[in-house]
Motif scaffolding. Sequence first.
Motif, PDB file in Angstrom:
ATOM      1  N   LEU A   1      69.434  26.234  10.365  1.00 58.22           N
ATOM      2  CA  LEU A   1      68.769  27.360  11.004  1.00 58.22           C
ATOM      3  C   LEU A   1      69.711  28.356  11.668  1.00 58.22           C
ATOM      4  O   LEU A   1      69.343  29.512  11.850  1.00 58.22           O
ATOM      5  N   GLU A   2      70.909  27.945  12.037  1.00 60.58           N
ATOM      6  CA  GLU A   2      71.821  28.857  12.734  1.00 60.58           C
ATOM      7  C   GLU A   2      72.054  30.163  11.971  1.00 60.58           C
ATOM      8  O   GLU A   2      71.950  31.234  12.558  1.00 60.58           O
ATOM      9  N   PRO A   3      72.365  30.131  10.667  1.00 58.00           N
ATOM     10  CA  PRO A   3      72.559  31.405   9.952  1.00 58.00           C
ATOM     11  C   PRO A   3      71.291  32.261   9.911  1.00 58.00           C
ATOM     12  O   PRO A   3      71.364  33.482   9.961  1.00 58.00           O
ATOM     13  N   LEU A   4      70.128  31.619   9.865  1.00 55.96           N
ATOM     14  CA  LEU A   4      68.874  32.376   9.858  1.00 55.96           C
ATOM     15  C   LEU A   4      68.633  33.045  11.210  1.00 55.96           C
ATOM     16  O   LEU A   4      68.207  34.190  11.283  1.00 55.96           O
ATOM     17  N   LEU A   5      68.913  32.304  12.276  1.00 52.82           N
ATOM     18  CA  LEU A   5      68.708  32.864  13.612  1.00 52.82           C
ATOM     19  C   LEU A   5      69.684  33.992  13.909  1.00 52.82           C
ATOM     20  O   LEU A   5      69.363  34.925  14.642  1.00 52.82           O
ATOM     21  N   ALA A   6      70.884  33.925  13.333  1.00 56.50           N
ATOM     22  CA  ALA A   6      71.883  34.965  13.574  1.00 56.50           C
ATOM     23  C   ALA A   6      71.398  36.318  13.069  1.00 56.50           C
ATOM     24  O   ALA A   6      71.699  37.357  13.658  1.00 56.50           O
ATOM     25  N   GLY A   7      70.621  36.334  11.998  1.00 57.67           N
ATOM     26  CA  GLY A   7      70.134  37.596  11.451  1.00 57.67           C
ATOM     27  C   GLY A   7      68.731  37.950  11.885  1.00 57.67           C
ATOM     28  O   GLY A   7      68.188  38.974  11.475  1.00 57.67           O
ATOM     29  N   ALA A   8      68.128  37.134  12.726  1.00 57.58           N
ATOM     30  CA  ALA A   8      66.738  37.368  13.132  1.00 57.58           C
ATOM     31  C   ALA A   8      66.644  38.485  14.159  1.00 57.58           C
ATOM     32  O   ALA A   8      67.542  38.688  14.969  1.00 57.58           O
ATOM     33  N   GLN A   9      65.537  39.225  14.108  1.00 51.12           N
ATOM     34  CA  GLN A   9      65.251  40.225  15.134  1.00 51.12           C
ATOM     35  C   GLN A   9      64.463  39.523  16.224  1.00 51.12           C
ATOM     36  O   GLN A   9      63.296  39.195  16.038  1.00 51.12           O
ATOM     37  N   LEU A  10      65.109  39.279  17.340  1.00 53.27           N
ATOM     38  CA  LEU A  10      64.477  38.526  18.412  1.00 53.27           C
ATOM     39  C   LEU A  10      63.718  39.416  19.385  1.00 53.27           C
ATOM     40  O   LEU A  10      63.043  38.936  20.272  1.00 53.27           O
ATOM     41  N   VAL A  11      63.838  40.745  19.203  1.00 52.79           N
ATOM     42  CA  VAL A  11      63.111  41.683  20.041  1.00 52.79           C
ATOM     43  C   VAL A  11      61.803  42.022  19.321  1.00 52.79           C
ATOM     44  O   VAL A  11      61.828  42.402  18.151  1.00 52.79           O
ATOM     45  N   PRO A  12      60.671  41.865  19.975  1.00 52.56           N
ATOM     46  CA  PRO A  12      59.410  42.192  19.308  1.00 52.56           C
ATOM     47  C   PRO A  12      59.405  43.638  18.803  1.00 52.56           C
ATOM     48  O   PRO A  12      59.856  44.547  19.496  1.00 52.56           O
ATOM     49  N   GLN A  13      58.914  43.813  17.597  1.00 51.49           N
ATOM     50  CA  GLN A  13      58.828  45.138  16.999  1.00 51.49           C
ATOM     51  C   GLN A  13      57.377  45.606  17.093  1.00 51.49           C
ATOM     52  O   GLN A  13      56.497  44.996  16.493  1.00 51.49           O
ATOM     53  N   LEU A  14      57.140  46.663  17.832  1.00 47.36           N
ATOM     54  CA  LEU A  14      55.795  47.158  18.021  1.00 47.36           C
ATOM     55  C   LEU A  14      55.641  48.541  17.404  1.00 47.36           C
ATOM     56  O   LEU A  14      56.548  49.357  17.450  1.00 47.36           O
ATOM     57  N   LYS A  15      54.482  48.778  16.820  1.00 49.83           N
ATOM     58  CA  LYS A  15      54.138  50.096  16.299  1.00 49.83           C
ATOM     59  C   LYS A  15      52.757  50.445  16.835  1.00 49.83           C
ATOM     60  O   LYS A  15      51.907  49.564  16.993  1.00 49.83           O
ATOM     61  N   THR A  16      52.548  51.709  17.062  1.00 45.69           N
ATOM     62  CA  THR A  16      51.207  52.115  17.465  1.00 45.69           C
ATOM     63  C   THR A  16      50.279  52.043  16.265  1.00 45.69           C
ATOM     64  O   THR A  16      50.723  52.175  15.121  1.00 45.69           O
ATOM     65  N   LEU A  17      49.018  51.818  16.521  1.00 43.46           N
ATOM     66  CA  LEU A  17      48.036  51.776  15.448  1.00 43.46           C
ATOM     67  C   LEU A  17      47.910  53.161  14.830  1.00 43.46           C
ATOM     68  O   LEU A  17      47.989  54.175  15.534  1.00 43.46           O
ATOM     69  N   PRO A  18      47.702  53.215  13.514  1.00 42.23           N
ATOM     70  CA  PRO A  18      47.570  54.522  12.867  1.00 42.23           C
ATOM     71  C   PRO A  18      46.365  55.284  13.397  1.00 42.23           C
ATOM     72  O   PRO A  18      45.304  54.716  13.664  1.00 42.23           O
ATOM     73  N   LYS A  19      46.541  56.577  13.539  1.00 43.66           N
ATOM     74  CA  LYS A  19      45.472  57.435  14.042  1.00 43.66           C
ATOM     75  C   LYS A  19      44.512  57.823  12.919  1.00 43.66           C
ATOM     76  O   LYS A  19      43.324  58.005  13.145  1.00 43.66           O
ATOM     77  N   TYR A  20      45.041  57.934  11.693  1.00 42.60           N
ATOM     78  CA  TYR A  20      44.243  58.393  10.565  1.00 42.60           C
ATOM     79  C   TYR A  20      44.050  57.270   9.553  1.00 42.60           C
ATOM     80  O   TYR A  20      44.900  56.403   9.414  1.00 42.60           O
ATOM     81  N   PRO A  21      42.936  57.292   8.828  1.00 42.18           N
ATOM     82  CA  PRO A  21      42.630  56.199   7.898  1.00 42.18           C
ATOM     83  C   PRO A  21      43.515  56.230   6.648  1.00 42.18           C
ATOM     84  O   PRO A  21      44.028  57.277   6.257  1.00 42.18           O
ATOM     85  N   SER A  22      43.641  55.065   6.041  1.00 39.28           N
ATOM     86  CA  SER A  22      44.350  55.002   4.764  1.00 39.28           C
ATOM     87  C   SER A  22      43.366  55.294   3.640  1.00 39.28           C
ATOM     88  O   SER A  22      42.149  55.193   3.807  1.00 39.28           O
ATOM     89  N   VAL A  23      43.925  55.678   2.498  1.00 36.23           N
ATOM     90  CA  VAL A  23      43.142  55.891   1.291  1.00 36.23           C
ATOM     91  C   VAL A  23      43.737  54.983   0.230  1.00 36.23           C
ATOM     92  O   VAL A  23      44.946  55.003  -0.010  1.00 36.23           O
TER      93      VAL A  23
END
Length: 138
Positions: A27-49
Amino acid sequence: GYIGTVAGRVCDTLGLRTAPTAVELELEPLLAGAQLVPQLKTLPKYPSVRRDVSLILSEPTRFEQIDQVVKTVAPDNLEDVEFVTTYRGKPLEPGTKSVTLTLVFRSPDTTLTSEQVDASVDSVIEAARKQLNATLRV
């Protein structure tokens, strides 16, 4: 890491009818490349098609090739390309198949119109026709 089937004598000892697959990962090599900071995005304002497109292609054509054509065309507001299904059989010609994909569009600034999405879908179909010798299945 390592992957393999459990030895027959171990399966006999444990009373297993079939040999399971076992995995050991470092697991060490996997953890070295992991993004440990949560990645947040706002919800889309407009609908998808979403638009489903079924293409008739030669049998050896892979979805990766179709995906590459779509990404090369890079239609405006394309958010995702999803594989849906592959069909083989009548009424298709031997040596061909039908691949259905879903194109997902979304604008960050406005609700998309049918005309905007239709133009993007048409550009994908035309590129697939030229680059993969695809035809639209109707």
